[in-house]
Design a protein around this motif. Structure first.
Motif, short mmCIF file in Angstrom:
data_model
loop_
_atom_site.label_atom_id
_atom_site.label_comp_id
_atom_site.label_asym_id
_atom_site.label_seq_id
_atom_site.Cartn_x
_atom_site.Cartn_y
_atom_site.Cartn_z
N MET A 1 0.85 -1.19 0.00
CA MET A 1 0.00 0.00 0.00
C MET A 1 0.89 1.24 0.00
SD MET A 1 -2.97 0.98 2.76
CE MET A 1 -4.24 2.18 2.38
N ARG A 2 0.55 2.18 -0.86
CA ARG A 2 1.34 3.40 -1.00
C ARG A 2 0.60 4.54 -0.31
NH1 ARG A 2 1.49 2.99 -6.07
NH2 ARG A 2 3.41 1.85 -6.35
N LEU A 3 1.30 5.29 0.55
CA LEU A 3 0.69 6.38 1.31
C LEU A 3 1.47 7.67 1.10
CD1 LEU A 3 0.16 4.50 4.71
CD2 LEU A 3 -1.63 5.03 3.04
N VAL A 4 0.77 8.80 1.23
CA VAL A 4 1.45 10.10 1.20
C VAL A 4 1.91 10.42 2.61
CG1 VAL A 4 1.28 12.55 0.65
CG2 VAL A 4 -0.07 10.90 -0.66
N HIS A 5 3.21 10.71 2.75
CA HIS A 5 3.77 11.12 4.04
C HIS A 5 3.53 12.61 4.17
CE1 HIS A 5 7.39 12.18 6.65
NE2 HIS A 5 6.64 11.41 7.41
N ILE A 93 -2.15 5.02 -6.43
CA ILE A 93 -2.21 3.80 -7.23
C ILE A 93 -1.55 4.06 -8.57
CG2 ILE A 93 -3.71 2.07 -8.32
CD1 ILE A 93 -5.91 2.88 -6.35
N ASP A 94 -0.66 3.18 -8.98
CA ASP A 94 -0.06 3.28 -10.31
C ASP A 94 -0.99 2.55 -11.28
OD1 ASP A 94 1.41 3.28 -12.61
OD2 ASP A 94 3.29 2.64 -11.68
N LYS A 95 -1.85 3.30 -11.93
CA LYS A 95 -2.90 2.70 -12.77
C LYS A 95 -2.37 2.18 -14.10
CE LYS A 95 -6.10 5.83 -10.54
NZ LYS A 95 -5.02 6.49 -9.78
N SER A 96 -1.09 2.44 -14.38
CA SER A 96 -0.49 1.89 -15.60
C SER A 96 -0.15 0.42 -15.43
CB SER A 96 0.77 2.67 -15.97
OG SER A 96 1.79 2.49 -14.99
N LEU A 101 -3.59 -2.21 -10.10
CA LEU A 101 -4.95 -1.69 -10.14
C LEU A 101 -5.94 -2.75 -9.68
CD1 LEU A 101 -6.88 0.61 -10.91
CD2 LEU A 101 -6.94 -0.33 -13.23
N ASP A 102 -5.74 -3.98 -10.14
CA ASP A 102 -6.60 -5.10 -9.75
C ASP A 102 -6.55 -5.31 -8.23
OD1 ASP A 102 -7.59 -7.99 -11.37
OD2 ASP A 102 -7.34 -7.98 -9.20
#
Length: 236
Positions: A1-5, A93-96, A101-102
């Motif tokens: 999971m990617r979060l903004v610090h 999310i890196d939608k590329s 994405l899934d």
């Protein structure tokens, strides 16, 4: 999971042991900041001891970088509340990458459920006179979109904000108003009753009038509400 610090306004990845985080619920515009846009924008921000000044960042985001206003708003609010991390669907999310994405869409209900707090940002609503106009509140686009249904139900704490980030109330205190708008009984909104005890027909009725830009998303937005995990095939 990617979060903004929030102190540094940079993306950080976590594979386990997630820290407490806020999560943003909002309706998408025609153009939203992608992960690539976010990395390009944050690289332009001046830093002092690897920390950004949010007032300065807001000035920079005007004009060309206007689409970052609600991202900065959510992160700035979280930082004021002592939360160092925020999850935002547009830029975390890196939608590329189809596999990412899934995984993200299948995990989204859980991510909202595990959040420390959810900020529901109503871009088309303005608080006037310090009094909540119920009719105007109920007409907000947020209540008509497919994805925001799970974002209302999954988190324990959902706080609503107007376009200027003025607080409107929390979903428990607004329970009767939200129930009138959405047709969802207050016991499900306040988590007195689990949504999984509601019949399939009842849960489907909550989503019946909601819309999505892509037809498949009307189904995919219900995965967590029905406890289903499946591979996504857009255009199926």
């Amino acid at each position: 999971m990617r979060l903004v610090h929030t102190p540094s306004f940079k993306l950080v990845e976590f594979n386990k042991d997630l820290p407490p985080y806020a999560i943003l619920s909002h309706t998408w515009r025609d153009k939203e900041a992608t992960i690539e846009d976010f990395n390009a924008f944050t690289a332009r921000l001046p830093r002092r001891r690897n920390m950004i000044d949010y007032e300065e960042a807001f000035e920079i985001c005007q004009g060309k970088y206007q689409r970052f206003d609600k991202i900065l708003g959510a992160c700035g609010l979280a930082q004021k509340q002592g939360l160092k991390y925020v999850w935002i669907d547009t830029c975390c999310i890196d939608k590329s990458k189809s596999a990412e994405l899934d995984e993200s869409i299948n995990s989204m209900f859980l991510w909202y459920e595990r959040s420390h707090i959810c900020y529901a940002y109503l871009e088309d609503f303005k608080l006037t006179g310090g009094v909540l106009n119920r009719e105007a509140f109920g007409l907000c686009r947020w209540f008509k979109r497919a994805w925001t249904l799970q974002e209302l139900l999954a988190p324990k704490f959902v706080f609503f904000y107007d376009q200027s980030w003025n607080p409107l109330g929390e979903k428990t205190s607004l329970g009767s108003i939200l129930s009138d708008i959405t047709g969802i009984e207050t016991s499900f909104l306040t988590e007195t009753t689990s949504i999984y005890t509601a019949s399939v027909a009842k849960r489907m009725s909550w989503a019946a009038a909601r819309e999505a830009t892509r037809e498949e998303d009307r189904a995919y937005s219900l995965l967590g509400i029905f406890g289903v995990n499946m591979s996504l095939i857009y255009g199926e």
